[in-house]
Design a protein around this motif. Structure first.
Motif, PDB file in Angstrom:
ATOM      1  N   MET A 155      55.335  18.796  28.357  1.00 21.65           N
ATOM      2  CA  MET A 155      54.143  17.997  28.669  1.00 21.65           C
ATOM      3  C   MET A 155      53.006  18.428  27.759  1.00 21.65           C
ATOM      4  SD  MET A 155      53.859  17.512  32.769  1.00 21.65           S
ATOM      5  CE  MET A 155      55.033  16.474  33.641  1.00 21.65           C
ATOM      6  N   ARG A 156      52.485  17.494  26.982  1.00 25.16           N
ATOM      7  CA  ARG A 156      51.389  17.784  26.065  1.00 25.16           C
ATOM      8  C   ARG A 156      50.205  16.859  26.366  1.00 25.16           C
ATOM      9  NH1 ARG A 156      55.935  17.917  22.471  1.00 25.16           N
ATOM     10  NH2 ARG A 156      56.200  19.966  21.486  1.00 25.16           N
ATOM     11  N   ALA A 157      49.011  17.421  26.371  1.00 17.77           N
ATOM     12  CA  ALA A 157      47.822  16.612  26.592  1.00 17.77           C
ATOM     13  C   ALA A 157      47.632  15.588  25.471  1.00 17.77           C
ATOM     14  CB  ALA A 157      46.591  17.503  26.700  1.00 17.77           C
ATOM     15  N   SER A 158      48.159  15.883  24.298  1.00 16.10           N
ATOM     16  CA  SER A 158      48.030  14.948  23.170  1.00 16.10           C
ATOM     17  C   SER A 158      48.791  13.651  23.401  1.00 16.10           C
ATOM     18  CB  SER A 158      48.524  15.613  21.880  1.00 16.10           C
ATOM     19  OG  SER A 158      49.868  16.040  22.023  1.00 16.10           O
ATOM     20  N   ASP A 159      49.672  13.613  24.413  1.00 14.88           N
ATOM     21  CA  ASP A 159      50.413  12.387  24.730  1.00 14.88           C
ATOM     22  C   ASP A 159      49.602  11.438  25.616  1.00 14.88           C
ATOM     23  OD1 ASP A 159      52.610  13.253  23.296  1.00 14.88           O
ATOM     24  OD2 ASP A 159      53.554  14.207  25.030  1.00 14.88           O
TER      25      ASP A 159
END
Length: 335
Positions: A155-159
């Motif tokens: 899980m990446r905030a950039s997504d």
């Protein structure tokens, strides 16, 4: 010497526990039995050995508990497990470091480890190792947890994208209100009954976000455990990470009626009250209905609080935690 089977060592110098005491009061508390843990806690074992599942991602978190004794072991597991859960992981292996004042004694070490053991068993976590010592430089316990978990994806905030939906589980201020009820009940008693204060105290058992994370991790792009600074602080951190603004309707943020009443009478912002127990999750719009329905089916309350907006072109303000001011407040400040 004392009977090592029936008594604790009472007077302890600085340094490590004896091997017998270590086996009796620390190493016997191993949490959940996990077959992947090939070498776990033991006298003379310097590190754990774990068979890592193929195709999984390692999620790692570390947080301490400083100063607390009663309930500290349980809280240590919970705050670290929440961080793993927020990354969509399943907490699995915990290393525990206990640095204790000699006055705590072997019995105190055993009490902390029993709490850790019970919470770990409940959540499927194996105690994989750690370190225990008594140190006369400290007059309060220092307990450190390092927790490893497994996740199926990253899980990446950039997504996160503009238009994604922000969901909040349970209600905001769970941890902060339970702490006020435990430490400063006289602040609440002028406007809450004994039963209502007891209800708020019981919220301390709601601080785990593992149940909702196990549902949301297949839907969410990103999840976050709002601690200090509460909802506002947690949301600001998400915005900073992803570089997008948040368009939030504060009237849709779930705040319990007792928290609202306390906020009105004590003059604080409930959205800035430490909020462990709630989970913030950012989902694509087409997943929201399914996620909310599954949460409802599991008996977990959740609400849509807003959406992610356009690019963030200004820094988010530092979160201002309300709890510390409340704990120092005089009873005469109640409205």
């Amino acid at each position: 010497m004392i009977d090592v089977d029936n008594q604790f060592e009472k007077e302890l110098p600085s340094g490590k526990l004896s091997p017998a005491a270590l086996k009796r009061s620390v190493l016997s508390y191993r949490g959940f039995e996990r077959s992947e843990l090939l070498i776990g806690p033991g006298v003379g074992e310097d590190a754990a050995v774990i068979r890592w599942p193929e195709g999984k991602y390692m999620v790692f978190a570390s947080d301490p508990i400083v100063g607390a004794e009663s309930g500290a072991g349980r809280l240590l597991v919970r705050i670290n497990a929440n961080d793993i859960a927020s990354k969509g992981g399943e907490p699995a292996y915990l290393a525990v470091t206990l640095v204790l004042p000699p006055s705590v004694g072997e019995e105190g070490a055993a009490r902390i480890m029993r709490e850790i053991d019970e919470e770990c068993r409940a959540e499927g976590i194996a105690v994989a190792g750690g370190h225990t010592e008594f140190n006369d430089r400290y007059d309060r316990p220092v307990i450190m947890g390092a927790l490893v978990g497994c996740a199926d994806r990253v899980m990446r905030a950039s997504d996160i994208s503009q238009g994604d939906v922000l969901i909040v589980t349970k209600h905001i201020g769970i941890e902060g209100m339970s702490i006020v009820a435990a430490d400063r009940p006289e602040l609440l008693s002028p406007f809450m009954s004994e039963g209502e204060i007891s209800q708020v105290l019981s919220w301390a058992e709601m601080t785990s976000v593992l149940p909702e994370s196990r549902i949301l991790r297949k839907y969410a792009k990103f999840m976050h455990d709002p601690t200090e600074g509460g909802f506002s602080g947690g949301l600001g951190e998400i915005c900073t990470l992803c570089g997008l603004r948040a368009e939030v309707d504060e009237s849709c943020v779930p705040v319990h009626r007792l928290t609202k009443r306390a906020a009105e009478k004590l003059g604080f912002d409930p959205l800035r009250l430490i909020a462990s127990g709630a989970l913030l999750a950012v989902l694509p719009e087409d997943s929201v209905n399914a996620a909310l329905a599954e949460l409802k089916g599991a008996g977990i309350d959740a609400a849509v609080a807003g959406r992610m907006g356009a690019r963030l072109d200004y820094p988010t303000p530092e979160p201002k935690e309300e709890l510390w001011r409340l704990l120092k407040m005089g009873k005469e400040n109640v409205r």
